[in-house]
Motif scaffolding. Sequence first.
Motif, PDB file in Angstrom:
ATOM      1  N   GLU A  20       6.190   2.258   3.581  1.00 55.35           N
ATOM      2  CA  GLU A  20       6.167   1.102   4.486  1.00 55.35           C
ATOM      3  C   GLU A  20       5.259   1.408   5.666  1.00 55.35           C
ATOM      4  OE1 GLU A  20       7.721  -1.881   4.176  1.00 55.35           O
ATOM      5  OE2 GLU A  20       8.591  -1.329   2.255  1.00 55.35           O
ATOM      6  N   LEU A  21       4.359   0.470   5.944  1.00 60.80           N
ATOM      7  CA  LEU A  21       3.441   0.603   7.069  1.00 60.80           C
ATOM      8  C   LEU A  21       4.042  -0.061   8.300  1.00 60.80           C
ATOM      9  CD1 LEU A  21       0.148  -0.282   5.176  1.00 60.80           C
ATOM     10  CD2 LEU A  21       1.104   1.976   5.626  1.00 60.80           C
ATOM     11  N   PRO A  22       3.543   0.259   9.493  1.00 58.00           N
ATOM     12  CA  PRO A  22       4.070  -0.376  10.701  1.00 58.00           C
ATOM     13  C   PRO A  22       3.978  -1.896  10.634  1.00 58.00           C
ATOM     14  CG  PRO A  22       2.649   1.448  11.273  1.00 58.00           C
ATOM     15  CD  PRO A  22       2.511   1.236   9.792  1.00 58.00           C
ATOM     16  N   ASP A  23       5.009  -2.548  11.146  1.00 53.19           N
ATOM     17  CA  ASP A  23       5.042  -4.010  11.189  1.00 53.19           C
ATOM     18  C   ASP A  23       5.493  -4.430  12.583  1.00 53.19           C
ATOM     19  OD1 ASP A  23       5.184  -6.697  10.798  1.00 53.19           O
ATOM     20  OD2 ASP A  23       6.588  -6.618   9.130  1.00 53.19           O
ATOM     21  N   THR A  73       0.849  -1.179   0.000  1.00 54.66           N
ATOM     22  CA  THR A  73       0.000   0.000   0.000  1.00 54.66           C
ATOM     23  C   THR A  73       0.887   1.232   0.000  1.00 54.66           C
ATOM     24  OG1 THR A  73      -1.637  -1.206   1.257  1.00 54.66           O
ATOM     25  CG2 THR A  73      -1.851   1.177   1.214  1.00 54.66           C
ATOM     26  N   VAL A 111       3.886   7.460   1.634  1.00 57.26           N
ATOM     27  CA  VAL A 111       4.056   6.394   2.625  1.00 57.26           C
ATOM     28  C   VAL A 111       4.387   5.108   1.881  1.00 57.26           C
ATOM     29  CG1 VAL A 111       2.965   5.089   4.482  1.00 57.26           C
ATOM     30  CG2 VAL A 111       2.405   7.510   4.158  1.00 57.26           C
ATOM     31  N   SER A 134       0.604   5.333  -0.324  1.00 57.35           N
ATOM     32  CA  SER A 134      -0.355   6.431  -0.334  1.00 57.35           C
ATOM     33  C   SER A 134       0.376   7.751  -0.155  1.00 57.35           C
ATOM     34  CB  SER A 134      -1.390   6.234   0.771  1.00 57.35           C
ATOM     35  OG  SER A 134      -0.751   6.218   2.025  1.00 57.35           O
ATOM     36  N   ALA A 191       2.770   7.152  14.279  1.00 54.96           N
ATOM     37  CA  ALA A 191       1.390   7.340  13.799  1.00 54.96           C
ATOM     38  C   ALA A 191       0.867   8.716  14.202  1.00 54.96           C
ATOM     39  CB  ALA A 191       0.490   6.227  14.336  1.00 54.96           C
ATOM     40  N   TYR A 238       6.559   1.847  13.061  1.00 56.50           N
ATOM     41  CA  TYR A 238       6.566   3.172  12.452  1.00 56.50           C
ATOM     42  C   TYR A 238       6.165   3.154  10.986  1.00 56.50           C
ATOM     43  CZ  TYR A 238       9.379   3.818  16.618  1.00 56.50           C
ATOM     44  OH  TYR A 238       9.802   3.824  17.904  1.00 56.50           O
ATOM     45  N   TYR A 239       5.826   4.357  10.492  1.00 57.81           N
ATOM     46  CA  TYR A 239       5.588   4.580   9.075  1.00 57.81           C
ATOM     47  C   TYR A 239       6.905   5.049   8.467  1.00 57.81           C
ATOM     48  CZ  TYR A 239       0.592   4.340   9.956  1.00 57.81           C
ATOM     49  OH  TYR A 239      -0.661   3.914  10.305  1.00 57.81           O
TER      50      TYR A 239
END
Length: 148
Positions: free
Chosen positions: A53-56, A33, A51, A35, A91, A63-64
């Motif tokens: 990489e999303l938090p994992d 994803t 954005v 965005s 976030a 973190y983003y």
Amino acid sequence: MRPKRKSPTVLSAVAAILGQTTWARAEAVERPTISAIILSISPRTVRWATVHELPDPGEDDPYYHVEVIEKERHTPPWQFKRLATHVVVTADALNRSRSRQKARTYFYKDIEFRIAYQNWRAQPLPQREAGVCRTTILECVGIAGKPD
């Protein structure tokens, strides 16, 4: 007269020749994803964060990971300035950075982002934590409040 049914062995052989297996299920591959978050808009410029990489939480990375772009309005899409190739953002900081205004954004090749992200992942955890943006993205890249 009914046609003769093919045996499962023949079907398996044909599937193997075609490089497929008969028991594999087709599943949709989820694309990452990506965005864009508008950071600021003026009559002259638009700034946004892409954005990547999303938090994992499973990877110990809550973190983003964003790239920050600035583009003068009414110029061709290929004329832009990368303000930061990689910013690590909480976030809360991402939400504080978001502008409610709408603007056209573009997605650019992310080679520089990927290199910077890999370098960040290679750092020890204390160093990674030290560079996390906790205020707003524009403050963290040092352009908050500067005129366009």
